[in-house]
Write a protein that holds these residues in place. Structure first.
Motif, PDB file in Angstrom:
ATOM      1  N   UNK A  79     165.660  45.820 115.166  1.00  0.00           N
ATOM      2  CA  UNK A  79     165.711  44.360 115.220  1.00  0.00           C
ATOM      3  C   UNK A  79     165.021  43.764 113.996  1.00  0.00           C
ATOM      4  N   UNK A  80     165.632  42.728 113.470  1.00  0.00           N
ATOM      5  CA  UNK A  80     165.006  41.972 112.387  1.00  0.00           C
ATOM      6  C   UNK A  80     164.620  40.616 112.966  1.00  0.00           C
ATOM      7  N   UNK A  81     163.329  40.308 112.904  1.00  0.00           N
ATOM      8  CA  UNK A  81     162.830  39.104 113.561  1.00  0.00           C
ATOM      9  C   UNK A  81     162.836  37.910 112.613  1.00  0.00           C
ATOM     10  N   UNK A  82     162.828  36.735 113.216  1.00  0.00           N
ATOM     11  CA  UNK A  82     162.804  35.491 112.444  1.00  0.00           C
ATOM     12  C   UNK A  82     161.587  35.435 111.520  1.00  0.00           C
ATOM     13  N   UNK A  83     160.419  35.857 112.047  1.00  0.00           N
ATOM     14  CA  UNK A  83     159.194  35.830 111.234  1.00  0.00           C
ATOM     15  C   UNK A  83     159.006  37.134 110.473  1.00  0.00           C
ATOM     16  N   UNK A  84     160.018  38.004 110.501  1.00  0.00           N
ATOM     17  CA  UNK A  84     160.008  39.338 109.882  1.00  0.00           C
ATOM     18  C   UNK A  84     159.116  40.319 110.621  1.00  0.00           C
ATOM     19  N   UNK A 138     161.425  38.875  99.567  1.00  0.00           N
ATOM     20  CA  UNK A 138     161.050  40.293  99.578  1.00  0.00           C
ATOM     21  C   UNK A 138     160.695  40.745 100.986  1.00  0.00           C
ATOM     22  N   UNK A 139     159.987  39.884 101.720  1.00  0.00           N
ATOM     23  CA  UNK A 139     159.640  40.224 103.108  1.00  0.00           C
ATOM     24  C   UNK A 139     160.902  40.439 103.926  1.00  0.00           C
ATOM     25  N   UNK A 140     161.871  39.556 103.686  1.00  0.00           N
ATOM     26  CA  UNK A 140     163.153  39.633 104.376  1.00  0.00           C
ATOM     27  C   UNK A 140     163.799  40.997 104.121  1.00  0.00           C
ATOM     28  N   UNK A 141     163.775  41.429 102.862  1.00  0.00           N
ATOM     29  CA  UNK A 141     164.349  42.724 102.518  1.00  0.00           C
ATOM     30  C   UNK A 141     163.610  43.856 103.211  1.00  0.00           C
ATOM     31  N   UNK A 142     162.289  43.774 103.215  1.00  0.00           N
ATOM     32  CA  UNK A 142     161.494  44.834 103.848  1.00  0.00           C
ATOM     33  C   UNK A 142     161.812  44.890 105.342  1.00  0.00           C
ATOM     34  N   UNK A 143     161.933  43.710 105.955  1.00  0.00           N
ATOM     35  CA  UNK A 143     162.248  43.676 107.389  1.00  0.00           C
ATOM     36  C   UNK A 143     163.594  44.344 107.655  1.00  0.00           C
ATOM     37  N   UNK A 144     164.559  44.093 106.767  1.00  0.00           N
ATOM     38  CA  UNK A 144     165.859  44.741 106.935  1.00  0.00           C
ATOM     39  C   UNK A 144     165.749  46.234 106.665  1.00  0.00           C
ATOM     40  N   UNK A 157     169.751  40.944 114.750  1.00  0.00           N
ATOM     41  CA  UNK A 157     169.119  39.995 113.836  1.00  0.00           C
ATOM     42  C   UNK A 157     168.821  38.714 114.601  1.00  0.00           C
ATOM     43  N   UNK A 158     167.570  38.301 114.603  1.00  0.00           N
ATOM     44  CA  UNK A 158     167.196  37.062 115.301  1.00  0.00           C
ATOM     45  C   UNK A 158     166.870  35.984 114.272  1.00  0.00           C
ATOM     46  N   UNK A 159     167.839  35.172 113.951  1.00  0.00           N
ATOM     47  CA  UNK A 159     167.680  34.090 112.973  1.00  0.00           C
ATOM     48  C   UNK A 159     166.914  34.551 111.730  1.00  0.00           C
ATOM     49  N   UNK A 160     167.381  35.582 111.062  1.00  0.00           N
ATOM     50  CA  UNK A 160     166.551  36.174 110.006  1.00  0.00           C
ATOM     51  C   UNK A 160     166.423  35.301 108.767  1.00  0.00           C
TER      52      UNK A 160
ATOM     53  N   UNK B 191     158.047  44.095 117.770  1.00  0.00           N
ATOM     54  CA  UNK B 191     158.577  44.977 116.734  1.00  0.00           C
ATOM     55  C   UNK B 191     158.015  46.383 116.921  1.00  0.00           C
ATOM     56  N   UNK B 192     156.731  46.462 117.241  1.00  0.00           N
ATOM     57  CA  UNK B 192     156.102  47.771 117.427  1.00  0.00           C
ATOM     58  C   UNK B 192     156.671  48.468 118.665  1.00  0.00           C
ATOM     59  N   UNK B 193     156.988  47.673 119.693  1.00  0.00           N
ATOM     60  CA  UNK B 193     157.605  48.269 120.887  1.00  0.00           C
ATOM     61  C   UNK B 193     158.952  48.888 120.549  1.00  0.00           C
TER      62      UNK B 193
END
Lengths: 370, 296
Positions: A79-84, A138-144, A157-160, B191-193
């Motif tokens: 999962x990729x979160x909105x806040x990364x 960059x954070x976005x890329x790392x999250x992906x 993907x949650x509103x990434x 995320x950790x979960x």
């Protein structure tokens, strides 16, 4: 059986049902976008797929395996979160391999997967930094990257992109689309931005108030919206919804509307067969780009109707000019070429492409199909 | 302060004229001197022979410098009936404070973690009750506590005192950590979960590494409170009384000459550990308090 099956999934908090019997099936390699206004249940549905929210009723299956009650880490999803949600105390490399480490993957294998993904996303040079030292993009890329390293069955993907500024958002959108085309992964993507939904998806599920309003390809959703909600939610500016009545003339159904001066005008339909509805009220739906100046009209269309009407306001947007006029007492927006000569308050001859017009039932607000 | 000179020229909302600033600093310096006065008195009198105190001015610097009072307070002074000095009691206090602070901080961190990231039905009630425990006066629990310690066989021992202070401290440490973790993004836990980390792994690898500021707050708070506690120490200390009780016994002894210089040295000895903790970690204290209180 599809790759990801959501069957009659419902979600209740106490006695309040927020998601009503959702049925969606996603094939392998599809890019499904869940789109809707806030509070429509799209994020809840995504969290149910992820296992972060329990499923009240129905069933969710990934690759034929029912995952109700299965722990998020055992669903083989990422999962990729909105806040990364990057771990602030770990380096980029540690962030990306944390999941593999937790799943007991040996170090050599982790490093290998990390190197591959870092190269793919062009973040090799960031691996030793902490998230706090990265820019938003960059954070976005790392999250992906963290999601990709796991090689999951389904990406969520949650509103990434909603935390990025406008320009970067467009760039990352293209990047995500490229990535999907390259890797052919299955993606479920939540957004409230209808343009993101249109550009990225292979299929869209438009949601409102816990119901899936329409599920279809971007073209279907845009050209043949199931109801007034979908028609006005997708597209910017929104589709014009104009009250009209059906008049049959020369065996052909027409929408009767009134122009700015109260003069009645007839707009002949090409597609929905409204013969049985003569004299009945309907809602006429016309997209702004179907209302143009005569030179800007679609040459391929077989049903361009010329109509002179007084211009309300002209709003130049650079590439086009948005023009409002009044039809049946409603403000109607047209989109004309930027160099067309248009003056507020003066009559202007519009060209309306009725081939693309749709009609809705004023009571149910559903589109009239035949 | 960096722009003090330039801002004096500007028409800012707060007047920063030279006269005003001089006045402000003067007042602040006076207050600082006033607050440092007791420390000065204790310091100079602890290095004087007793005759200089009894015959002369308490405020004067010593004519003969001597460390004998310190030595006496530490290892030979009469505490109660034993001439042991404060040394064994200092050790008792250390043995009591270190585990009590460590345990109450760890339990508080776990409580805060659960109350914010693993919420359950009625969790606000649980938190409310724990908060309530911060407001219970010591005196109320003395008798029930004595009964419990007796039943557990811990009466009059260091482990008994540790238990008492842990129980009393958990309310505060839980409050600190809960408010701190409430501002910690839950998405990180999710995320950790998904990454496959369990309850303790998330706590250990994700939350604890960023808990430094609030841990410092908790440690300072607990350390000073437990070290300075007198009532529990006097009530439940038995044969393992802490430093504070011993200091009282030293100062309050009713026989012989009152050795004020030894008393001053003993008092400074008793205050040194807390002073040390404040000097080392003090600047994190205010920072951590603020961080915890912004959101909650």
């Amino acid at each position: 059986m599809s790759f990801l099956d959501i069957r009659r999934a419902t979600k209740s908090y106490g006695t309040v049902e927020v998601l009503h019997s959702v049925d969606i099936s996603v094939e392998e390699g599809e890019f499904l976008v869940l789109v809707g206004p806030s509070g429509c249940g799209k994020s809840t549905l995504l969290n149910m797929i992820a296992g972060l929210e329990s499923i009240t009723g129905g069933e969710i299956a990934i690759k034929g395996r029912t995952v109700n009650g299965v722990h998020p880490s055992k669903r083989n999803i990422a999962m990729v979160f909105q806040s990364y949600a990057l771990y602030p105390n770990m380096t980029v490399a540690q962030n990306m391999t944390f999941g593999l480490e937790m799943h007991g993957v040996p170090k050599a294998e982790r490093d290998h997967a990390l190197a591959d993904v870092a190269k793919l996303l062009q973040i090799d040079h960031l691996l030793d930094r902490k998230p706090g030292q990265l820019s938003g993009g960059q954070r976005q890329r790392v999250a992906m990257g963290r999601a990709l390293v796991r090689k999951p069955d389904v990406f969520l993907f949650d509103e990434p992109l909603s935390n990025l500024d406008a320009k970067l958002r467009v760039d990352m959108r293209t990047e995500i689309k490229k990535l999907h085309q390259k890797l052919g992964t299955t993606i479920v993507y939540v957004t409230h931005d209808q343009i993101e939904a249109m550009t990225l998806s292979t299929r869209i599920a438009v949601m409102n108030k816990g119901h899936v309003q329409q599920l279809g390809t971007p073209r279907e959703i845009y050209d043949r919206p199931a109801n007034v909600f979908v028609a006005t939610f997708m597209g910017s500016p929104a589709m014009n919804i104009i009250p009209a009545s059906v008049v049959v003339k020369d065996g052909c159904p027409n929408a009767r509307v009134a122009d700015a001066d109260g003069v009645e005008r007839l707009l002949p339909f090409s597609q929905p067969n409204l013969a049985g509805r003569e004299g009945r009220e309907i809602l006429l739906g016309i997209r702004p780009e179907a209302i143009t100046d005569p030179e800007g009209a679609d040459r391929k269309s077989s049903n361009i109707v010329a109509m002179s009407n007084r211009v309300g306001v002209a709003e130049p947007a650079g590439s086009d000019t948005f023009v409002t006029m009044t039809l049946s007492g409603r403000d109607v927006i047209g989109r004309i070429r930027a160099d067309a000569n248009v003056t507020s308050g003066e009559p202007f001859s519009f060209a309306i492409n009725m081939e693309k017009a749709v009609a809705f039932d004023p009571k149910t607000e559903e589109r009239i199909v035949h | 302060m960096a722009s003090a000179s330039s801002s004096a020229m500007q028409d800012t909302a707060v007047s920063t004229g030279r006269v005003t600033r001089t006045f402000v600093y003067l007042v602040l310096a006076l207050f600082a001197l006033f607050y440092l006065l007791p420390l000065y008195v204790m310091g100079v009198n602890s290095v004087k022979p007793l005759v200089e105190i009894t015959s002369g001015n308490m405020m004067a610097l010593p004519q003969v410098w001597t460390m004998a009072p310190w030595h006496s307070a530490w290892s030979t002074a009469q505490i109660g009936v034993e001439p042991t000095g404060l040394k064994p009691y200092f050790l008792n206090s250390i043995l009591m404070v270190v585990p009590a602070v460590a345990i109450s901080t760890i339990v508080g961190a776990l409580n805060g973690y659960i109350l914010t990231k693993w919420r359950f039905r009625g969790d606000t009630w649980v938190f409310g009750l724990m908060l309530f425990s911060c407001f219970i006066p010591f005196q109320i629990v003395l008798i029930p506590m004595a009964m419990v310690l007796g039943q557990l066989g811990l009466a009059g021992s260091v482990p008994g005192l540790v238990l008492v202070h842990v129980v009393y401290g958990i309310g505060f440490t839980t409050l600190y950590f809960r408010n701190y973790y409430a501002a910690f993004p839950t998405e990180l836990v999710r995320a950790a979960q998904i990454d496959g980390a369990g309850f303790f792994r998330i706590f250990w690898r994700i939350l604890l590494p960023v808990s430094g500021p609030i841990a410092v707050v908790s440690v300072i708070w607990q350390f000073t409170n437990i070290w300075n506690d007198f009532l529990f120490g006097a009530s439940f200390g038995g044969t393992s009384q802490p430093m504070t009780v011993a200091l009282n016994n030293l100062v309050q002894s009713s026989t012989g000459v009152k050795e004020y210089n030894v008393h001053f040295a003993g008092a400074i000895l008793a205050a040194l550990p807390t002073l040390f903790v404040y000097v080392v970690a003090g600047r994190y204290f205010v920072r951590g308090l603020m961080a915890g209180s912004v959101k909650g």
